[in-house]
Design an enzyme around this catalytic site. Structure first.
Site, short mmCIF file in Angstrom:
data_model
loop_
_atom_site.label_atom_id
_atom_site.label_comp_id
_atom_site.label_asym_id
_atom_site.label_seq_id
_atom_site.Cartn_x
_atom_site.Cartn_y
_atom_site.Cartn_z
N GLU A 406 38.83 40.71 41.96
CA GLU A 406 38.01 39.64 42.53
C GLU A 406 37.48 40.00 43.91
O GLU A 406 36.33 39.72 44.25
CB GLU A 406 38.84 38.34 42.61
CG GLU A 406 39.11 37.66 41.28
CD GLU A 406 40.22 38.30 40.46
OE1 GLU A 406 40.85 39.25 40.96
OE2 GLU A 406 40.48 37.85 39.33
N HIS A 473 46.47 27.54 36.53
CA HIS A 473 45.21 27.44 35.79
C HIS A 473 44.69 26.01 35.89
O HIS A 473 43.96 25.55 35.02
CB HIS A 473 45.41 27.78 34.31
CG HIS A 473 45.65 29.23 34.05
ND1 HIS A 473 46.85 29.84 34.29
CD2 HIS A 473 44.83 30.21 33.58
CE1 HIS A 473 46.77 31.13 33.96
NE2 HIS A 473 45.56 31.38 33.54
#
Ligand SMILES: Cc1ncc(C[n+]2csc(CCOP(=O)(O)OP(=O)(O)O)c2C)c(N)n1
Length: 667
Positions: A406, A473
């Protein structure tokens, strides 16, 4: 030292000498000014000049360089006027950063130099992005990134090299191995035999060279540049050298054994090059002295000129104005009729996810230089299938699967911005943004304010809970970013807004965090115009009018509030959907407060430090006279998001909505 000249003429050798000597003499002057207290901080590159200077000499003037704190020679060899550099170091108005940045933390688009942030590592991935732009456009160019040997231990080093290797990017990574990272010697920094060995692990060619030999540096980089362009691959060069002074001037050198200084003093890049020129009969000692004197005089003149700078005018308005790059009006391509003309004025009913997809698809058509990057977004179509079918329409160059990195991908997006391209990054889940946090809050957010370079990047954040996905999540982490000047934060709640705000975010030249709630993807539908349109960033939406209580909310909160209002016709509920959290629509906040005098701030994020605190504070401060009760907050529990659905239900703000509204109504 070998000093192999190969095909270099005498004139070139002398020109190289002048470039090499210039940063040395400037530094000697700087050390003098430092002792006089006329500059505050200085990171010395004395003893390492051959690397910076050789690198600039070996590449073209419009190839981007990513220097660090010891690379004065990059700035000077690119021809930056010294008086302006002095002004930069003195922190005055007409330096390169309007007094906003220190020492070498600034860049210049004109000189194709990208300014570093203090953090070691992030520069490397920016070079990847620039090289990606060169590659996509078939330009015969390379980018060059520098790191110290200490910086090679950062994860960003690994990510940037890996990304460059996987994507076959023409980047030259230069490690300046100068023996110490502050006080940490190399044997406490890495275990490989030499740092160029790290290249093997990433599948790239690598070499270790004498970084104090200007000609070796020059020839190597020149050859490597040709290789990178021809082969379309990166290359790692380790330059051995030594830091002849303290980490910075105040920190001393007690931890360095004297024999190392003696040994490396013998290998000084400037005096050795001078001996070489004399040995070769290119310059005499007298001629060298004349050049030295001439440069010293020039330094004095430039210093004097630097002193004639404009006095600093402090204006908070100007400071705030310079945080964001001005938005550009998007003109639509005339030949794209299906983007401009709606086929039905009402629009079609679309799911949230399809509206998003449509906005992204149309933006790809409108902006030929828009690149999509993310994990599994190409053939697989992304974890949520939003980019399904995109490679067929736009090709693999523009729809890019990334390795799991990322930070490097976000850094690369800034590199694409340097070359005038736009990027949309898909975080696989908003939670994973932590891995790229530094690039967002320190690089993307601050670069425009620091030296005028915008970061034309949208980060899509599949966010939120209610789907039984557990602590990593499910988070809705917008408050991590609303605190950072330079970012924009949008959070749509309807399909129509999802499309229009995404288009607006992509058109906006600033970094935008775009929150899209996963639970809404397939559960929320609404009418969406087929045309390409923007919903303006920074404008709230008045969802429904009421007299008893105003619910100010966004994202899932809007649906919770609407459901509650529908189930309680006896209460007259006013609802405001913020749509954008940064910049915030203060007029809408005031109007909503005025309408009922009772405000409930509602969001899915946890309570403490959530964005609701900011809303409550602003309303309390500015709209107190309209209030009939304290502003109240309804938010999720101050715990991580639990996995078990019953526990998660209890966690989410919605279960406390009834209680919060009743408390407010009966106040
Ligand atoms: C991420 C990060 N951690 C720590 C620091 C503090 N710091 C600044 S320079 C430096 C040493 C860097 O060593 P190296 O990469 O070898 O470069 P050199 O200073 O020797 O040129 C440290 C630890 C920092 N700037 N960034």
């Amino acid at each position: 030292m070998h000093f192999l000249r190969k095909d270099i003429s005498n004139e070139q050798l002398v020109a190289f000498y002048k470039k090499l000597l210039w940063p040395r003499l400037i530094e000697e002057k700087m050390l003098f000014l430092l002792r006089q207290g006329r500059i505050s901080k200085w990171f010395s590159g004395i003893g390492q000049e051959a690397i910076s200077v050789g690198a600039v000499l070996a590449v073209e003037h419009d190839e981007w360089m990513m220097p660090l704190h010891r690379n004065l020679g990059v700035f000077t060899s690119r021809g930056m006027p010294l008086h302006k550099l002095f002004r930069q170091w003195q922190g005055v108005q007409d330096g390169y950063s309007k007094g906003r940045e220190r020492s070498f933390h600034f860049g210049s688009k004109e000189h194709h130099i990208c300014g570093m942030i203090s953090h070691l590592g992030p520069q490397l991935a920016i070079a990847d992005g620039v090289a990606l732009a060169y590659k996509i456009r078939n330009e015969k160019k390379v980018s060059i990134a520098f790191t110290g040997e200490g910086g090679t231990s950062e994860g960003d080093f690994h990510e940037a090299l890996n990304l460059a290797a996987v994507w076959k990017l023409p980047v030259i990574f230069i490690i300046e191995n100068n023996g110490y990272a502050l006080s940490t010697p190399v044997d406490e920094q890495f275990r490989c035999r030499q740092l160029s060995d790290k290249g093997i692990g990433y599948g790239m060619e690598a070499v270790t060279i004498d970084g104090n030999d200007l000609l070796e540096v020059y020839h190597t980089i020149k050859g490597v540049r040709e290789y990178c362009i021809r082969e379309q691959k990166p290359y790692l060069i380790e330059c051995t050298t030594f830091r002849m002074r303290g980490h910075e001037e105040a920190s001393g050198t007690k931890y360095v054994p004297q024999n190392l200084f003696d040994e490396w003093n013998e290998k000084d890049p400037v005096s050795n090059y001078e001996y070489y020129l004399v040995r070769e009969g290119v310059l005499s000692l007298e001629e060298i002295e004349i050049i030295r004197q001439h440069q010293k005089e020039e330094i004095e003149n430039e210093l004097k000129l630097a002193g004639e700078s404009q006095p600093l005018v402090i204006s908070s308005k100007k400071e705030l104005f310079d945080v964001y790059s001005p938005a550009v009006l998007q003109t639509l391509p005339a030949d794209n009729e299906d983007l401009v003309a709606p086929r039905s004025s009402e629009g079609l009913a679309l799911r949230f996810i399809d509206a998003l997809k449509q906005g992204l698809y149309q933006s790809m058509k409108v902006h030929p230089h828009l690149i999509l990057m993310g994990q599994d977004i190409a053939e697989y179509g992304g974890a949520f299938k939003i980019t399904e079918g995109f490679i067929e329409a736009f090709g693999k160059d523009r729809v890019r699967n990334t390795p799991l990195c990322e930070s490097a991908v976000i850094g690369a997006a800034l590199g694409l911005s340097l070359e005038g391209m736009k990027t949309v990054i898909e975080m696989q889940f908003a939670d994973f943004v932590t891995m790229g946090f530094n690039q967002i809050v320190n690089n993307l957010a601050k670069t425009y304010y620091r030296w005028g370079q915008n970061a034309d990047v949208v980060i899509r954040m599949p966010t939120g809970g209610g789907v039984g996905a557990g602590p990593f999540h499910s988070q809705t982490n917008e408050a991590w970013f609303t605190h950072t000047p330079g970012l924009k934060v949008v959070y749509p709640s309807t399909p129509a807004d999802a499309k229009g705000l995404l288009i607006a975010a992509i058109n906006d030249p600033n970094p935008v965090l775009y929150f899209e709630h996963k639970a809404m993807y397939r559960s929320i539908s609404g009418n969406v115009q087929e045309a390409y349109y923007e919903v303006p960033i920074g404008k709230a939406r008045h969802v429904r009018s009421g007299d008893d209580v105003s619910i100010i909310t966004y994202g899932t909160g809007v649906h919770w509030a609407e459901d509650y209002a529908a189930g309680h016709p006896e209460i007259s509920i006013d609802i405001l959907d913020l749509r954008t959290l940064l910049p915030l629509d203060y007029d809408a906040l005031e109007a909503a407060t005025k309408r009922t005098g009772k405000v409930l701030v509602l969001h899915e994020d946890t309570l403490t430090g959530g964005f609701g605190g900011e809303l409550a504070a602003w309303i309390g401060e500015h709209c107190f006279h309209f209030l009939d009760a304290p502003v109240m907050r309804c938010a999720s529990l101050d715990t991580p998001v639990p996995f078990n659905m019953a526990l998660e239900k209890n966690f989410l703000a919605n279960v406390r909505l009834e209680e919060s509204i009743q408390k407010l109504l009966t106040y």
